[in-house]
Design an enzyme around this catalytic site. Structure first.
Site, PDB file in Angstrom:
ATOM      1  CG  HIS A  41     -20.789  47.760  23.563  1.00  6.17           C
ATOM      2  ND1 HIS A  41     -19.950  46.503  23.139  1.00  6.17           N
ATOM      3  CD2 HIS A  41     -22.138  46.768  23.336  1.00  6.17           C
ATOM      4  CE1 HIS A  41     -20.554  45.367  23.735  1.00  6.17           C
ATOM      5  NE2 HIS A  41     -22.151  45.756  23.502  1.00  6.17           N
ATOM      6  CB  CYS A  74     -25.295  44.805  21.908  1.00  4.79           C
ATOM      7  SG  CYS A  74     -25.807  45.138  22.947  1.00  4.79           S
TER       8      CYS A  74
END
Length: 496
Positions: free
Chosen positions: A416, A432
């Site tokens: 992301h 992440c």
């Protein structure tokens, strides 16, 4: 990572929910079923400036499922839209004309295309509309729209992110004191000096769609027209870093693409700390290096061809740069197949076509005890915009609003955009894979499943399986950790 709201290790079949994303410095999660709403329009400025896969058999359920359409069947079914609809809070997209298998969600207040309408169970009003990706939407709360639908998030020309992002300022880092910031019903209430509507949370990033300047000073205006004085807010200055398009910037045989991560990186005439400095390379500037390390004492150096001028080498210490390391061949990848290759040692990501890299860039992966999991995965859900928050009882609670270009590949781990830091090339997240805004948008646009115009999210399905993602360290082989198509594993990833 915080515990899931359901601390259950069993897999969930054909589930659809907003999951957790590890972000910089802290872990995060979002409540089930929650998707952020986009504003009525992209951020604008009024009277001043705004800041800037291998086939997998579907899992059978207890009852017979409708066969998912193939790409050819879907193309035949969907050509010219019958019309467009809009749902204020966004509409859930199902795999059939019944509230059962969820496929995605349309964006709030944004038009989406429909191609036919039919009656069906548990749906008042117009009935069930067939939409893209073999999906169906109940039109009970939908309104007609002229369209046309737009790719989400919507960006104006030259705009890098969908919002202006800001959070209350940290007043004292030693004590952790954070500014107490009021929020007003609208800008007129702020100017009049009315009592505030409420106060902003201290551990939260907020989204705003425009700014206003009046005698009260600079104001930040959100999608609901609420006004926040900017004087005690830290407005995010997103990274403008972007990776390298290898077709435009080819790398000579025997060399590797690299980036300066020192602030700045120093090039010397010999691989020695005391050698004469011949050049300085700006932070995140690209380099081409000879990947054979030169070990001098306890330090490693790399030669930079033409670093001291045409035909003259210079040398950079390893700590001041990161470079792309080719991985082992992914034998199942077809020559024209696009997939994502992440290497944690040098913090890089490559968009691969078959066995060849097309685009390479820097990332920020998990740091400390919250490492990014290794393995071969598949993107199982994509969201144009999603809020992210820490789990219950987190030691460092926070909320990050409006995170764009989110791609889940394993449990609560995703690729992301990160608008809150510029440390790409360094480990920074809680698991992440952080990308710069420009790189996140680029990778999101290339991967599958393809989120239709006017939609905020889509789960992979038999008609559109997710892109392969390999996460490795160096050239070591990884375990195939893909789940059957349509299966989402709940629970938390163990620390690696």
């Amino acid at each position: 990572m915080p515990r899931s709201p359901r601390d259950v290790p069993a897999p969930r079949r054909f589930g659809f929910r907003a999951l957790c994303v590890g972000v910089a410095l802290v872990a995060c999660s979002s409540p089930q079923g929650e998707l952020s709403e986009a504003p009525e329009s992209a951020p604008t400025v009024s009277d001043e400036s705004s800041p800037a896969s291998a086939a997998v058999e579907p899992v059978a359920s207890g009852e017979a499922e409708e066969a998912a359409p193939t790409r050819a069947e879907e193309a035949a079914q969907i050509s010219t839209p019958l019309g467009h609809r809009v749902v204020r809070s966004g509409a859930i997209v199902y795999a059939g004309p019944k509230r059962r298998e969820r496929r995605g969600r349309t964006e709030a207040k944004r038009p989406f295309a429909i191609f036919s309408v039919e009656p069906g169970p548990d749906c008042e009003g117009e009935g069930w509309a067939r939409v893209e990706q073999g999906g169906f939407v109940c039109l009970e709360f939908a309104a007609a729209s002229d369209g046309p639908p737009q790719i989400q998030p919507e960006l104006a020309d030259g705009q890098m992110l969908p919002f202006i992002y800001a959070r209350p300022k940290i007043l004292d880092r030693k004590t952790g004191a954070i500014a107490k910031v009021p929020r007003y019903q609208d800008r007129y209430a702020l100017v009049r000096g009315d009592p505030p509507l409420d106060w902003l949370g201290p551990d939260r990033q907020y989204t705003f769609v425009r700014t206003k300047t009046r005698r009260a000073g600079l104001m930040l205006i959100d999608a609901d027209e609420r006004a926040t004085p900017a004087r005690d807010m830290k407005i995010a200055a997103p990274s403008v870093f972007t990776g390298r398009e290898l077709a435009r910037e080819p790398i000579a045989s025997g060399l590797r693409p690299a980036w300066a991560v020192g602030r700045p990186a120093v090039l010397r005439e010999r691989p020695e700390a005391a050698a004469r400095q011949v050049a300085v390379v700006d932070y995140h500037a690209p380099l081409n290096i000879d990947p054979e390390p030169i070990v001098v004492g306890e330090e490693s150096w790399y030669a930079v061809p033409d670093g001291a001028g045409a035909g003259t080498k210079a040398y950079v210490v390893a700590a001041d740069m990161n470079y792309w390391i080719p991985g082992p061949e992914l034998t199942e990848a077809k020559p024209d197949q696009l997939w994502i290759d992440v290497e944690l040692g040098q913090q890089t990501l490559a968009v691969m076509r078959g066995q060849s890299p097309e685009f390479v860039t820097l990332i920020s992966s998990g740091a400390g005890g919250t490492g990014t999991p290794l393995g071969l995965f598949r993107i199982y859900e994509k969201l144009a915009i999603s809020p992210m928050r820490s789990g219950p009882n987190a030691e460092d609670p926070y909320y990050v609003d409006g995170v764009p270009w989110v791609q889940y590949f394993h449990r609560r781990y995703a690729l992301h955009a990160s608008y809150w830091h510029d440390d790409f090339g360094k480990r920074r997240s809680h698991g992440c894979i952080n990308l710069s805004p420009k790189d996140a948008a680029r990778v999101y646009a290339l991967t599958t499943p393809k989120v239709p115009r006017g939609w905020n999210s889509l789960l992979e399905h038999t008609g559109d399986p997710g892109t392969l993602v390999r996460v490795r360290r160096g050239t070591d082989a990884v375990t195939d950790r893909r789940l059957p198509l349509g299966v989402i594993e709940e629970g938390q990833e163990g620390q690696e």
